[in-house]
Design an enzyme around this catalytic site. Structure first.
Site, short mmCIF file in Angstrom:
data_model
loop_
_atom_site.label_atom_id
_atom_site.label_comp_id
_atom_site.label_asym_id
_atom_site.label_seq_id
_atom_site.Cartn_x
_atom_site.Cartn_y
_atom_site.Cartn_z
N ARG A 38 0.83 -1.22 0.00
CA ARG A 38 0.00 0.00 0.00
C ARG A 38 0.85 1.26 0.00
O ARG A 38 0.46 2.28 -0.56
CB ARG A 38 -0.94 -0.01 1.20
CG ARG A 38 -2.04 -1.02 1.00
CD ARG A 38 -3.04 -1.02 2.10
NE ARG A 38 -4.21 -1.79 1.67
CZ ARG A 38 -5.10 -2.31 2.48
NH1 ARG A 38 -4.98 -2.15 3.78
NH2 ARG A 38 -6.12 -2.98 2.01
N LYS A 201 -22.92 -14.76 1.37
CA LYS A 201 -24.36 -14.54 1.58
C LYS A 201 -25.01 -13.62 0.57
O LYS A 201 -24.45 -12.60 0.19
CB LYS A 201 -24.57 -13.94 2.98
CG LYS A 201 -24.27 -14.95 4.07
CD LYS A 201 -24.82 -14.48 5.40
CE LYS A 201 -23.81 -13.62 6.09
NZ LYS A 201 -24.17 -12.78 7.12
N GLY A 358 -10.81 -7.40 -1.78
CA GLY A 358 -11.07 -8.53 -0.89
C GLY A 358 -10.54 -9.84 -1.42
O GLY A 358 -9.46 -9.91 -2.01
N GLY A 381 -14.82 -3.12 0.63
CA GLY A 381 -16.12 -2.52 0.94
C GLY A 381 -16.44 -1.37 -0.01
O GLY A 381 -17.58 -1.23 -0.48
P1 AMP Z 1 -17.69 -12.77 1.18
O1 AMP Z 1 -16.98 -12.26 2.39
O2 AMP Z 1 -19.15 -12.58 1.17
O3 AMP Z 1 -17.01 -12.37 -0.11
O4 AMP Z 1 -17.54 -14.36 1.26
C1 AMP Z 1 -16.31 -15.00 1.27
C2 AMP Z 1 -16.46 -16.30 1.99
O5 AMP Z 1 -17.49 -17.07 1.39
C3 AMP Z 1 -15.21 -17.15 1.94
O6 AMP Z 1 -14.69 -17.24 3.23
C4 AMP Z 1 -15.71 -18.48 1.43
O7 AMP Z 1 -15.17 -19.59 2.13
C5 AMP Z 1 -17.21 -18.42 1.64
N1 AMP Z 1 -17.93 -19.29 0.72
C6 AMP Z 1 -17.88 -19.30 -0.61
N2 AMP Z 1 -18.64 -20.28 -1.12
C7 AMP Z 1 -19.20 -20.92 -0.08
C8 AMP Z 1 -20.09 -22.03 0.03
N3 AMP Z 1 -20.53 -22.66 -1.04
N4 AMP Z 1 -20.45 -22.41 1.27
C9 AMP Z 1 -19.99 -21.76 2.36
N5 AMP Z 1 -19.16 -20.71 2.32
C10 AMP Z 1 -18.76 -20.29 1.11
#
Ligand code: AMP
Length: 401
Positions: A38, A201, A358, A381
């Site tokens: 950074r 999610k 991310g 974010g």
């Molecule tokens: P996010 O922070 O929303 O970008 O989500 C990232 C996280 O989603 C990572 O830690 C992944 O391990 C998790 N992830 C991705 N696919 C799945 C899945 N099919 N089931 C559970 N966790 C998941």
């Protein structure tokens, strides 16, 4: 939001005191910087200011100090590394807006550089306190924002100095690249425009999905969030991650896609296991099933090979492709294949390729694909809020061209 903002090159900085908000939120261990990426990324803007005779007052936050000044979060280590990289001294203030900062700022000569202490040593920083904003601004004639990672937050050092003290404000090179590449993709993309969304999610990405459905030709969904869409199609998803309150929302989004003529791609096959890996990177037995045949006692943890080919194909034939979020539990080597396939497809594509910060940014970097991607956003974010079509306070406050 207007993405066409004035930059450092559009304002006369010679002899001016320039307050430049950087992203020096570097990782440290035992008081040592473990990655100076950074700091290196901030150099072009700082060097421009130095070369053009500005009196440069840098500021940033680092980590999350909770109770005021804390030596563990001091930017002293940043000043030292920055000074090596710049090849000139960087004067370190002992505080953010106190006597030390004020007197150093007043004594700066043209082309000299100083760094304020961690802005979060001041409680008013994250509250966007008008008094703190005014004190910060009183040291400077011009504000330059080059910290995209905090541009979605209205803090004293990201927006307050303009909102409450009216400093003329422009962007540095890092923010300029973020808004010119992502701004163009959202406002006037080369088509076909494909967006790939993953991550855990649906509820974290509701507004991103809704906004992108008004812009893209194809929306691709993977990761944990895909199972709520599959459930909305009437499939049973076994023990997979499911946001049951969002099933109706996914149905609505599928209808919107159809109405807007957007192709919505969901996994056609999925890699399943009988439990979530524990530890997350531990060995795991998996099998691949079609997405409408997920057994009740199994959990979907990655996209399957047919889906990888389908998604890679869509990415390769795109002219603009935006990607945010892993396709599976990529922390586990057995379940990282879908995420790697998408990263590979972006690297191989001739499209303008944009990776939201991310996990997906880290995946591209770890795989060595970074230099084959048009733009990897420096803010997780912030880039999501950008994709939501939200106004980012740290950018909205900058002067329009
Ligand atoms: P996010 O922070 O929303 O970008 O989500 C990232 C996280 O989603 C990572 O830690 C992944 O391990 C998790 N992830 C991705 N696919 C799945 C899945 N099919 N089931 C559970 N966790 C998941």
């Amino acid at each position: 939001m207007n993405y066409n903002k004035k930059s450092v090159e559009d304002i006369d900085v010679a002899g001016k005191r320039v307050l430049c908000r950087c992203d020096f939120n570097v990782p440290t261990k035992d008081g040592k910087i473990t990655s100076d990426k950074r700091i290196v990324a901030a150099l072009p803007t700082i060097q421009y200011l130095v070369k053009h005779g500005a009196r440069v007052i840098l500021c940033s936050h680092m980590g999350k100090p909770k109770n005021g000044p804390d030596p563990a979060f001091s930017l002293q280590v940043v000043a030292e590394r920055l000074s090596e990289l710049l090849g000139q001294p960087v004067k370190m203030a002992k505080d953010v807006v106190g006597e030390s900062a004020q007197s150093l700022a007043a004594s700066l000569k043209d082309g000299e550089v100083m760094l304020l202490e961690n802005t979060r040593f001041e409680k008013g920083e994250t509250k966007n306190d008008p008094e703190l904003s005014k004190k910060l601004a009183s040291m400077a004639d011009i504000f330059v924002n080059d910290a995209f990672g905090t541009a979605h937050r209205a803090h004293a050092s990201t927006a307050g100095v303009v909102q409450y003290a009216g400093l003329p404000a422009v962007c540095g090179y890092l923010i300029q690249k973020e808004i010119s590449v992502m701004g163009k993709a959202l406002a006037d993309p080369e088509r076909p425009f494909v967006a790939i969304l993953g991550g855990a999610k649906v509820s974290d990405k509701l507004n991103v999905i809704a906004n992108l459905l008004t812009k893209v030709d194809t929306l691709i969904i993977g990761g944990g969030m895909a199972y709520t869409f599959l459930a909305a199609k009437g499939y049973s998803v076994g023990k997979s991650l499911l946001d049951s309150e969002k099933i109706d929302y996914c149905r609505e989004m599928m209808a919107t896609a159809e109405k807007n003529g957007v192709k919505l791609l969901l996994p056609v096959d999925t890699t399943v296991a009988d439990h979530f890996p524990d530890p997350i990177d531990g060995a795991i037995d998996v099998k691949v099933v079609d997405s409408d045949k997920i057994p009740d006692d199994m959990e979907g943890l990655d996209i399957g090979p047919k889906t990888m080919a389908l998604y890679a194909d869509a990415a390769k034939t795109a002219k603009t492709v935006v990607w945010n979020g892993p396709m599976g539990v990529f922390e586990n080597p057995t379940l990282a294949k879908g995420t790697i396939a998408v990263a590979q497809a972006l690297a191989d594509s001739d499209a303008i390729s944009i990776v939201g910060g991310g996990d997906s940014a880290a995946a591209c970097e770890q795989l060595g694909f970074a230099d084959r991607i048009t733009h990897i956003s420096t803010g997780g974010g912030a880039s999501l809020e950008f994709l939501e079509g939200k106004e980012l306070p740290g950018i909205a406050c900058l002067m329009d061209r």
